[in-house]
Design an enzyme around this catalytic site. Structure first.
Site, PDB file in Angstrom:
ATOM      1  N   ASN A   9       0.865  -1.187   0.000  1.00 46.40           N
ATOM      2  CA  ASN A   9       0.000   0.000   0.000  1.00 46.40           C
ATOM      3  C   ASN A   9       0.900   1.234   0.000  1.00 46.40           C
ATOM      4  O   ASN A   9       1.462   1.596   1.032  1.00 46.40           O
ATOM      5  CB  ASN A   9      -0.902  -0.040   1.251  1.00 46.40           C
ATOM      6  CG  ASN A   9      -1.773   1.202   1.382  1.00 46.40           C
ATOM      7  OD1 ASN A   9      -1.864   2.013   0.457  1.00 46.40           O
ATOM      8  ND2 ASN A   9      -2.402   1.355   2.532  1.00 46.40           N
ATOM      9  N   LYS A  11       0.082   4.261  -0.362  1.00 47.61           N
ATOM     10  CA  LYS A  11      -0.581   5.451   0.199  1.00 47.61           C
ATOM     11  C   LYS A  11      -0.294   6.678  -0.676  1.00 47.61           C
ATOM     12  O   LYS A  11      -0.186   6.531  -1.889  1.00 47.61           O
ATOM     13  CB  LYS A  11      -0.143   5.656   1.653  1.00 47.61           C
ATOM     14  CG  LYS A  11      -0.299   4.380   2.489  1.00 47.61           C
ATOM     15  CD  LYS A  11      -0.098   4.595   3.961  1.00 47.61           C
ATOM     16  CE  LYS A  11      -0.282   3.259   4.678  1.00 47.61           C
ATOM     17  NZ  LYS A  11      -0.199   3.363   6.125  1.00 47.61           N
ATOM     18  N   HIS A  96      -9.707   1.198   4.997  1.00 42.52           N
ATOM     19  CA  HIS A  96      -8.419   1.435   5.667  1.00 42.52           C
ATOM     20  C   HIS A  96      -8.633   2.447   6.794  1.00 42.52           C
ATOM     21  O   HIS A  96      -9.406   3.387   6.648  1.00 42.52           O
ATOM     22  CB  HIS A  96      -7.390   1.955   4.653  1.00 42.52           C
ATOM     23  CG  HIS A  96      -6.001   1.946   5.220  1.00 42.52           C
ATOM     24  ND1 HIS A  96      -5.565   2.908   6.093  1.00 42.52           N
ATOM     25  CD2 HIS A  96      -4.975   1.081   5.055  1.00 42.52           C
ATOM     26  CE1 HIS A  96      -4.318   2.622   6.452  1.00 42.52           C
ATOM     27  NE2 HIS A  96      -3.933   1.519   5.827  1.00 42.52           N
ATOM     28  N   GLU A  98      -6.989   4.882   7.776  1.00 46.21           N
ATOM     29  CA  GLU A  98      -6.754   6.293   7.414  1.00 46.21           C
ATOM     30  C   GLU A  98      -7.980   6.888   6.724  1.00 46.21           C
ATOM     31  O   GLU A  98      -8.255   8.072   6.856  1.00 46.21           O
ATOM     32  CB  GLU A  98      -5.492   6.387   6.532  1.00 46.21           C
ATOM     33  CG  GLU A  98      -4.239   6.145   7.370  1.00 46.21           C
ATOM     34  CD  GLU A  98      -3.069   5.536   6.631  1.00 46.21           C
ATOM     35  OE1 GLU A  98      -3.040   5.565   5.382  1.00 46.21           O
ATOM     36  OE2 GLU A  98      -2.158   5.016   7.318  1.00 46.21           O
ATOM     37  N   GLU A 167      -5.668  -4.737  10.596  1.00 46.54           N
ATOM     38  CA  GLU A 167      -4.607  -3.746  10.790  1.00 46.54           C
ATOM     39  C   GLU A 167      -4.888  -2.939  12.062  1.00 46.54           C
ATOM     40  O   GLU A 167      -5.620  -1.944  12.009  1.00 46.54           O
ATOM     41  CB  GLU A 167      -4.567  -2.780   9.609  1.00 46.54           C
ATOM     42  CG  GLU A 167      -4.273  -3.427   8.286  1.00 46.54           C
ATOM     43  CD  GLU A 167      -3.694  -2.415   7.299  1.00 46.54           C
ATOM     44  OE1 GLU A 167      -2.572  -2.624   6.845  1.00 46.54           O
ATOM     45  OE2 GLU A 167      -4.364  -1.404   7.021  1.00 46.54           O
ATOM     46  N   GLY A 173       2.282   2.285  10.792  1.00 46.22           N
ATOM     47  CA  GLY A 173       3.263   3.360  10.627  1.00 46.22           C
ATOM     48  C   GLY A 173       3.961   3.744  11.924  1.00 46.22           C
ATOM     49  O   GLY A 173       4.652   4.764  11.987  1.00 46.22           O
ATOM     50  N   SER A 213       3.132  -2.109  10.405  1.00 48.12           N
ATOM     51  CA  SER A 213       4.581  -2.174  10.666  1.00 48.12           C
ATOM     52  C   SER A 213       5.211  -3.538  10.381  1.00 48.12           C
ATOM     53  O   SER A 213       6.128  -3.967  11.077  1.00 48.12           O
ATOM     54  CB  SER A 213       4.890  -1.727  12.095  1.00 48.12           C
ATOM     55  OG  SER A 213       4.539  -0.362  12.261  1.00 48.12           O
TER      56      SER A 213
HETATM   57  P1  PGA Z   1       2.651   0.283   7.683  1.00 46.71           P
HETATM   58  O1  PGA Z   1       1.224   0.494   7.001  1.00 46.71           O
HETATM   59  O2  PGA Z   1       3.200  -1.017   7.144  1.00 46.71           O
HETATM   60  O3  PGA Z   1       3.481   1.462   7.255  1.00 46.71           O
HETATM   61  O4  PGA Z   1       2.446   0.226   9.152  1.00 46.71           O
HETATM   62  C1  PGA Z   1       0.342  -0.567   6.801  1.00 46.71           C
HETATM   63  C2  PGA Z   1      -0.942  -0.058   6.182  1.00 46.71           C
HETATM   64  O5  PGA Z   1      -1.408   1.026   6.557  1.00 46.71           O
HETATM   65  O6  PGA Z   1      -1.538  -0.716   5.320  1.00 46.71           O
END
Ligand code: PGA
Length: 251
Positions: A9, A11, A96, A98, A167, A173, A213
């Site tokens: 992803n 983003k 997601h 976000e 997640e 992140g 992460s």
């Molecule tokens: P990350 O993001 O691996 O940077 O923690 C995962 C995601 O949001 O899909």
């Protein structure tokens, strides 16, 4: 047998040149990753068509990070699932954290977006995961149960077009990942929910991937868990070495 998936992803990252270069590197080194693993890249909308041309003919699929629930019409600035389909999109992310948090996407929005993708023949990766607050209150199972509830209104044929990504928001992140046991515990819970809503067969066929992460050092312990069918990778998918190293850990 359910599909194993490693998805990147991206983003809102990478210029066109950077995305192109990363894709070319993934394409040239993909033979090191087991054939059984579905590799998916989720670039930004504006790069989808070009990234699709670079990956077409290889075993790399492309996916969208968002979509509008209507098929067409006067919705300035929006992108429909049929448009995504027309540029080669095979997967779509929905729900997601976000998007849930920053764009206030509701359960109804997420169900409508999922249905639109399914109608266009695009497989949905439906994301769920609790906040830190919810985990601290030990409400995480209920939290995820509530987030998944809209999916149980789909029929079995529609649900066959859904995979689930767990997640935990506190792991995205942050560099802090769920332990393999925490991931397994939640994935088994999610599979149980699918079984209750549909059947044991459906639950055994549903891919449930982990995100938050994931990196080359923690991927093998997470992927070794019975109910973890792969990963949704954010930060570590922006570099070819870490992305493919993670994919190699899934066997
Ligand atoms: P990350 O993001 O691996 O940077 O923690 C995962 C995601 O949001 O899909």
């Amino acid at each position: 047998m359910r599909k194993k998936i490693v998805a990147g992803n991206w983003k809102m990252n990478l210029s066109f040149e950077e995305g192109k270069q990363l894709t070319e590197e993934v394409v040239s080194r993909i033979s090191n990753v087991s054939q059984e693993i579905e590799i998916i890249l989720f670039p930004s909308f504006i790069h989808l068509a070009a990234i699709h041309r670079l990956t077409d003919g290889y075993r790399i699929k492309i996916g969208s990070q968002n979509n509008h629930h209507q098929n067409e019409g006067a919705y300035t600035g929006e992108i429909s699932s049929s448009m995504l389909k027309s540029v080669g999109v095979k997967y779509g992310l929905v729900g997601h954290s976000e998007r849930r948090i920053y764009f206030k996407e509701s359960d109804d929005d997420l169900l409508a977006k999922s249905k639109a993708l399914i109608q266009s023949g695009i497989h949905v990766i439906f994301c769920c995961g609790e906040s830190l607050e919810s985990r601290k209150k030990e409400d995480h199972f209920n939290h995820v149960k509530r987030q998944l509830a809209p999916l149980w209104t789909l029929n079995e044929r529609e649900f066959a077009q859904i995979s689930i990504a767990y997640e935990p928001v506190w792991a995205i992140g942050t560099g802090e990942t769920a332990s393999a046991d925490q991931a397994q515990e939640m994935h088994a819970f999610i599979r149980q929910q699918v079984k209750v809503a549909f059947s044991e067969t459906v639950s055994e066929e549903t891919s449930i991937i982990y995100g938050g992460s994931v990196n080359p050092s923690n991927a093998s312990s997470l992927f070794a868990m019975d109910d973890v069918d792969g990963g949704l990778i954010g930060g570590a998918s922006l570099k070819v070495d870490s992305f493919l190293e993670i994919a190699k850990n899934l066997n």
